[in-house]
Structures are given as structure tokens and as C-alpha cells.
Design an enzyme around this catalytic site. Sequence first.
Site: not given
Length: 185
Positions: A41-42
Site C-alpha cells: 500500500l503506497d
Amino acid sequence: MSSVLLFNKPFNVLCQFTDDLGRETLADFIKNPGFYAAGRLDRDSEGLLVLTNDGQLQHQISDPKHKLPKTYWVQVEGQIDSTAIDKLCKGVVLKDGLTKPAQAQATSEPDWLWPRNPPIRERQSIPTSWLKLTITEGRNRQVRRMTAAVGFPTLRLIRTQVGPFKLDGLALGQSQLIKQTNLLK
């Protein structure tokens, strides 16, 4: 026994346990040894991150060939319209090819949403809107690239579900341990 740790990742936290630049990482929140992220997840995205202590399960969750659906609540710049929603549902051409069709629907801001720190950038002359988007791929920054390709840049991105795993009321920065086997069956 396979265990899964569901984590509500805050904005600006890296999905790794170390960082040479001193930025916040999973180690600042996760104290359970032996758990590794199943997928990414960025740093500028929030919400559900699934971690596990089982390498085979980690592979099942993160490998695109298993096509686990991932659901996001997306705040975009502008008032999302039915033309853009239609394009997202049919697949969007990106630099790395056509995306698989997504499930997309315009929605209102979720009532369970926590404040983001720092808040998103807002322009008085440009409204924002929300959509709920489910994809079965995991390309780099895919949701952001998809919404930009249909004319609505992403301002805020919150993942709420990966396959059977849901965020469901988990507070920001908190985790929940699920101890059981056969988690994906």
C-alpha cells in the site's frame, strides 16, 4: 498455524519495517515478530494492509494470478460523472496496457472516515467527490493512474478490503490478529 494481522495503515507510513531515511514504517506500529506484508500500500495511501506469518499464504494474497479483489474508497478532484464511472467499469488504457474492468460507483464521503494528517489539498474553485472502486489487479499505483486517466485525479485513497479481509471498524494505526488456518478457503 497461519495467522493474519490486519493493519489500518495511516498516511505517510511505509509498508516495510526499516527505512534508512528515518520515515515511519510498519515497525512503528507492528510489534508481532515474524509477520510480513502480503502486498503493498503506497506511502500516500491509507487503510487495510494484510500481513501474515505464512509464506504460502502471503504469496496467495499478493500474487496477481489469484486475483483477490481489492476495494478502495477514493476521493477525487472534481465531480465524478457517469462517463468516467463507465470507463472505469470497462477498463482504462494506461501506459502499461488496458486494465481489467473494475467495479466502480459514485458514493458520498464515508461516515466512518478518520481525518487525514495532513489534510488533502483543496481548491475552493474545484469540488471533490468520492467513489468506491474494486479491482482485481495490483499494478503500481493503479487506482491513482486509473482515476487520472478518466479525468479525475485521486486526492485520497483508502483500501477497505483485500479478498475476504476487511477493515471493518479497525482504528487508524491499530492492528487485529486473526489466528486460524485455511484463511482463503
